[in-house]
Design a protein around this motif. Structure first.
Motif, PDB file in Angstrom:
ATOM      1  N   GLY A 179       0.816  -1.203   0.000  1.00 35.40           N
ATOM      2  CA  GLY A 179       0.000   0.000   0.000  1.00 35.40           C
ATOM      3  C   GLY A 179       0.851   1.254   0.000  1.00 35.40           C
ATOM      4  O   GLY A 179       0.564   2.213  -0.732  1.00 35.40           O
ATOM      5  N   LEU A 180       1.919   1.254   0.821  1.00 34.72           N
ATOM      6  CA  LEU A 180       2.804   2.413   0.887  1.00 34.72           C
ATOM      7  C   LEU A 180       3.566   2.580  -0.420  1.00 34.72           C
ATOM      8  O   LEU A 180       3.791   3.704  -0.891  1.00 34.72           O
ATOM      9  N   ALA A 181       3.970   1.456  -1.022  1.00 29.92           N
ATOM     10  CA  ALA A 181       4.686   1.518  -2.295  1.00 29.92           C
ATOM     11  C   ALA A 181       3.789   2.072  -3.398  1.00 29.92           C
ATOM     12  O   ALA A 181       4.241   2.841  -4.257  1.00 29.92           O
ATOM     13  N   ARG A 182       2.506   1.688  -3.404  1.00 32.72           N
ATOM     14  CA  ARG A 182       1.584   2.212  -4.416  1.00 32.72           C
ATOM     15  C   ARG A 182       1.328   3.699  -4.203  1.00 32.72           C
ATOM     16  O   ARG A 182       1.150   4.457  -5.155  1.00 32.72           O
ATOM     17  N   LEU A 183       1.325   4.128  -2.940  1.00 36.86           N
ATOM     18  CA  LEU A 183       1.068   5.530  -2.641  1.00 36.86           C
ATOM     19  C   LEU A 183       2.247   6.418  -3.015  1.00 36.86           C
ATOM     20  O   LEU A 183       2.069   7.485  -3.623  1.00 36.86           O
ATOM     21  N   LEU A 184       3.460   5.989  -2.665  1.00 35.35           N
ATOM     22  CA  LEU A 184       4.637   6.835  -2.807  1.00 35.35           C
ATOM     23  C   LEU A 184       5.549   6.439  -3.964  1.00 35.35           C
ATOM     24  O   LEU A 184       6.399   7.231  -4.385  1.00 35.35           O
ATOM     25  N   GLY A 185       5.389   5.220  -4.453  1.00 28.80           N
ATOM     26  CA  GLY A 185       6.376   4.661  -5.357  1.00 28.80           C
ATOM     27  C   GLY A 185       7.363   3.853  -4.538  1.00 28.80           C
ATOM     28  O   GLY A 185       7.698   4.230  -3.410  1.00 28.80           O
ATOM     29  N   ARG A 186       7.822   2.720  -5.086  1.00 28.04           N
ATOM     30  CA  ARG A 186       8.615   1.805  -4.269  1.00 28.04           C
ATOM     31  C   ARG A 186       9.915   2.431  -3.789  1.00 28.04           C
ATOM     32  O   ARG A 186      10.297   2.281  -2.628  1.00 28.04           O
ATOM     33  N   SER A 187      10.631   3.155  -4.614  1.00 20.57           N
ATOM     34  CA  SER A 187      11.912   3.740  -4.207  1.00 20.57           C
ATOM     35  C   SER A 187      11.714   4.783  -3.109  1.00 20.57           C
ATOM     36  O   SER A 187      12.437   4.793  -2.102  1.00 20.57           O
ATOM     37  N   ARG A 188      10.719   5.642  -3.304  1.00 21.92           N
ATOM     38  CA  ARG A 188      10.473   6.671  -2.291  1.00 21.92           C
ATOM     39  C   ARG A 188      10.007   6.034  -0.982  1.00 21.92           C
ATOM     40  O   ARG A 188      10.361   6.497   0.111  1.00 21.92           O
ATOM     41  N   ALA A 189       9.204   4.982  -1.085  1.00 28.38           N
ATOM     42  CA  ALA A 189       8.738   4.281   0.112  1.00 28.38           C
ATOM     43  C   ALA A 189       9.906   3.662   0.866  1.00 28.38           C
ATOM     44  O   ALA A 189       9.927   3.632   2.101  1.00 28.38           O
ATOM     45  N   GLN A 190      10.915   3.149   0.146  1.00 25.52           N
ATOM     46  CA  GLN A 190      12.096   2.578   0.802  1.00 25.52           C
ATOM     47  C   GLN A 190      12.864   3.658   1.553  1.00 25.52           C
ATOM     48  O   GLN A 190      13.287   3.445   2.692  1.00 25.52           O
TER      49      GLN A 190
ATOM     50  N   HIS B 157      20.646  15.389   9.130  1.00 24.03           N
ATOM     51  CA  HIS B 157      19.981  14.140   9.477  1.00 24.03           C
ATOM     52  C   HIS B 157      18.496  14.253   9.188  1.00 24.03           C
ATOM     53  O   HIS B 157      17.850  15.241   9.565  1.00 24.03           O
ATOM     54  N   TYR B 158      17.958  13.245   8.529  1.00 26.92           N
ATOM     55  CA  TYR B 158      16.543  13.194   8.193  1.00 26.92           C
ATOM     56  C   TYR B 158      15.875  12.100   9.024  1.00 26.92           C
ATOM     57  O   TYR B 158      16.437  11.010   9.205  1.00 26.92           O
ATOM     58  N   THR B 159      14.682  12.395   9.506  1.00 25.04           N
ATOM     59  CA  THR B 159      13.940  11.395  10.277  1.00 25.04           C
ATOM     60  C   THR B 159      12.454  11.606  10.063  1.00 25.04           C
ATOM     61  O   THR B 159      12.002  12.724   9.751  1.00 25.04           O
ATOM     62  N   ALA B 160      11.680  10.544  10.196  1.00 25.47           N
ATOM     63  CA  ALA B 160      10.241  10.629   9.991  1.00 25.47           C
ATOM     64  C   ALA B 160       9.612  11.551  11.040  1.00 25.47           C
ATOM     65  O   ALA B 160       9.979  11.518  12.211  1.00 25.47           O
ATOM     66  N   SER B 161       8.673  12.376  10.619  1.00 28.92           N
ATOM     67  CA  SER B 161       7.932  13.235  11.535  1.00 28.92           C
ATOM     68  C   SER B 161       6.887  12.407  12.274  1.00 28.92           C
ATOM     69  O   SER B 161       6.722  11.211  12.024  1.00 28.92           O
ATOM     70  N   ASP B 162       6.164  13.035  13.197  1.00 28.83           N
ATOM     71  CA  ASP B 162       5.091  12.324  13.892  1.00 28.83           C
ATOM     72  C   ASP B 162       4.055  11.801  12.901  1.00 28.83           C
ATOM     73  O   ASP B 162       3.577  10.669  13.018  1.00 28.83           O
ATOM     74  N   LEU B 163       3.733  12.620  11.917  1.00 25.64           N
ATOM     75  CA  LEU B 163       2.798  12.188  10.878  1.00 25.64           C
ATOM     76  C   LEU B 163       3.375  11.021  10.083  1.00 25.64           C
ATOM     77  O   LEU B 163       2.684  10.041   9.780  1.00 25.64           O
ATOM     78  N   GLY B 164       4.661  11.139   9.757  1.00 24.40           N
ATOM     79  CA  GLY B 164       5.324  10.060   9.013  1.00 24.40           C
ATOM     80  C   GLY B 164       5.355   8.764   9.776  1.00 24.40           C
ATOM     81  O   GLY B 164       5.105   7.679   9.228  1.00 24.40           O
ATOM     82  N   ASN B 165       5.682   8.831  11.076  1.00 19.64           N
ATOM     83  CA  ASN B 165       5.720   7.619  11.900  1.00 19.64           C
ATOM     84  C   ASN B 165       4.341   6.978  11.992  1.00 19.64           C
ATOM     85  O   ASN B 165       4.210   5.744  12.000  1.00 19.64           O
ATOM     86  N   ALA B 166       3.303   7.805  12.078  1.00 12.86           N
ATOM     87  CA  ALA B 166       1.943   7.267  12.133  1.00 12.86           C
ATOM     88  C   ALA B 166       1.626   6.517  10.834  1.00 12.86           C
ATOM     89  O   ALA B 166       1.007   5.431  10.851  1.00 12.86           O
ATOM     90  N   LEU B 167       2.063   7.056   9.706  1.00  4.39           N
ATOM     91  CA  LEU B 167       1.837   6.407   8.421  1.00  4.39           C
ATOM     92  C   LEU B 167       2.631   5.107   8.318  1.00  4.39           C
ATOM     93  O   LEU B 167       2.124   4.081   7.838  1.00  4.39           O
ATOM     94  N   LEU B 168       3.876   5.121   8.791  1.00  5.92           N
ATOM     95  CA  LEU B 168       4.693   3.901   8.763  1.00  5.92           C
ATOM     96  C   LEU B 168       4.102   2.820   9.650  1.00  5.92           C
ATOM     97  O   LEU B 168       4.074   1.639   9.279  1.00  5.92           O
ATOM     98  N   ASP B 169       3.662   3.214  10.856  1.00  7.02           N
ATOM     99  CA  ASP B 169       3.049   2.228  11.739  1.00  7.02           C
ATOM    100  C   ASP B 169       1.815   1.604  11.109  1.00  7.02           C
ATOM    101  O   ASP B 169       1.586   0.398  11.214  1.00  7.02           O
ATOM    102  N   ARG B 170       1.031   2.422  10.428  1.00  5.16           N
ATOM    103  CA  ARG B 170      -0.173   1.919   9.759  1.00  5.16           C
ATOM    104  C   ARG B 170       0.203   0.958   8.641  1.00  5.16           C
ATOM    105  O   ARG B 170      -0.413  -0.098   8.458  1.00  5.16           O
ATOM    106  N   ALA B 171       1.238   1.309   7.879  1.00  5.21           N
ATOM    107  CA  ALA B 171       1.651   0.483   6.756  1.00  5.21           C
ATOM    108  C   ALA B 171       2.192  -0.853   7.212  1.00  5.21           C
ATOM    109  O   ALA B 171       2.034  -1.876   6.544  1.00  5.21           O
ATOM    110  N   ARG B 172       2.856  -0.856   8.392  1.00 11.16           N
ATOM    111  CA  ARG B 172       3.442  -2.102   8.881  1.00 11.16           C
ATOM    112  C   ARG B 172       2.389  -3.034   9.447  1.00 11.16           C
ATOM    113  O   ARG B 172       2.609  -4.206   9.590  1.00 11.16           O
TER     114      ARG B 172
END
Length: 329
Positions: free
Chosen positions: A255-266, A314-329
């Motif tokens: 789902g995350l790969a379809r949303l963002l594209g596989r490379s960007r999702a990685q 240094h780049y790191t997932a934001s709170d919104l990003g972490n919420a999306l990653l948790d959902r995707a996992r």
């Protein structure tokens, strides 16, 4: 029970560091006692296979002699780190240049607990000649046992430091010490723990370094000895989120790969812990330019944040990003 006494100047000289030398030495104890370190089993399997290499065993024999049959690390083997993001070569140079008095004092203390090995006896007789041999043994294990995994180990440690520094800014030093480890207690002007060496250590204005560790089970105090200029004491503590260390991070949900594209999702998935563009490129196999473009899109969307430390961003997932990653996992 050990105590570290803080003065006013010491409060202002609190710093964090990451020590590849400490992690390399501590990793050998993990291999020696896998049952106590189940969280590291994926890495332990690889490390045990390396231990079957006779040539490697020969090169690392001095190091094994100093980690000790009782599981204790000789105190002089891991001097306090001198800068926040030390490179292994810097720390090995400091190890090879340790004062002979410090080495002999450490071996004398170790000899009261267990009989010294043959290598330790040689080291006590002529530290200046034998220390470079020891540094080479540490380097040999680092190169095959730890360095291939260092980007992900360092990412976990950097994430811990980022959390603690934010906590320091928001809640103060008392809260930082209160949440470092259950065995540590902050009592007014001192840090108290049964894990620390018995007695009282006064910092005398030089402050203290705090170093998270992926391989530590308890807290350790690395105290600079006479002659070790510029090395304030260091308290090593178990890092947060070690349980995520050996997770497969290259896999992303469909789902995350379809949303963002596989490379960007990685790229996004690997940014779950603080990482530079260079490290993200190494982990994903993408070019630096491609990673930079993906990060720019993710940052504009509010899914990652960035902060500069010295010459690195240094780049790191934001709170919104972490919420999306948790959902995707």
């Amino acid at each position: 029970m050990g105590e570290v006494l803080f003065g006013v100047d010491d409060m202002a000289n609190l710093r964090f560091a990451i020590s590849p030398l400490w992690e390399t030495v501590a990793s050998l104890r993990v291999v020696a006692d896998p049952g106590r370190h189940a969280v590291h089993l994926p890495w332990i399997k690889q490390a045990l296979a390396l231990r079957q290499d006779r040539a490697l065993t020969g090169r690392t024999t001095p190091l094994h002699a100093l980690v000790g049959r009782d599981g204790a690390v000789r105190s002089f083997l891991t001097p306090p780190p001198r800068c926040p993001l030390a490179e292994m070569e810097e720390e090995l140079a400091a190890l090879a240049a340790l004062p002979a008095e410090s080495v002999r004092a450490g071996l004398e203390a170790a000899g009261r607990r267990t009989a010294l090995t043959g290598f330790e006896q040689r080291l006590a007789e002529d530290p200046g000649r034998v220390l470079p041999e020891l540094a080479q043994a540490v380097l040999a294990w680092w190169q095959v046992g730890v360095r291939p995994y260092w980007p992900r180990i360092r990412a976990v440690l950097e994430a811990d430091v980022a959390h603690r520094t934010r906590q320091l800014a928001e809640d103060g030093i008392g809260e930082v010490f209160a949440h470092l480890h259950p065995a540590l207690q902050w009592r007014g002007d001192r840090l108290v723990s049964a894990d620390l060496p018995t007695g009282e250590l006064a910092l005398d204005g030089g402050g203290i370094t705090l170093a998270p560790s992926a391989f530590a089970l308890r807290c350790h105090l690395l105290a600079g000895r006479e002659g070790q200029v510029g090395a304030p004491p260091c308290a090593v503590y178990p890092s947060r989120a070690v349980g995520t260390l050996w997770e497969r991070r290259d896999a992303v949900g469909d789902g995350l790969a379809r949303l963002l594209g596989r490379s960007r999702a990685q790229v996004f998935a690997h940014a779950s812990s603080p990482s530079t563009t260079t490290r993200l490129a190494a982990r994903t196999g993408l070019s630096l330019g491609a990673v930079s473009q993906h990060l720019a899109v993710l940052r504009d969307a509010g899914l990652v944040t960035s902060h500069r430390y010295r010459r690195e961003v240094h780049y790191t997932a934001s709170d919104l990003g972490n919420a999306l990653l948790d959902r995707a996992r």
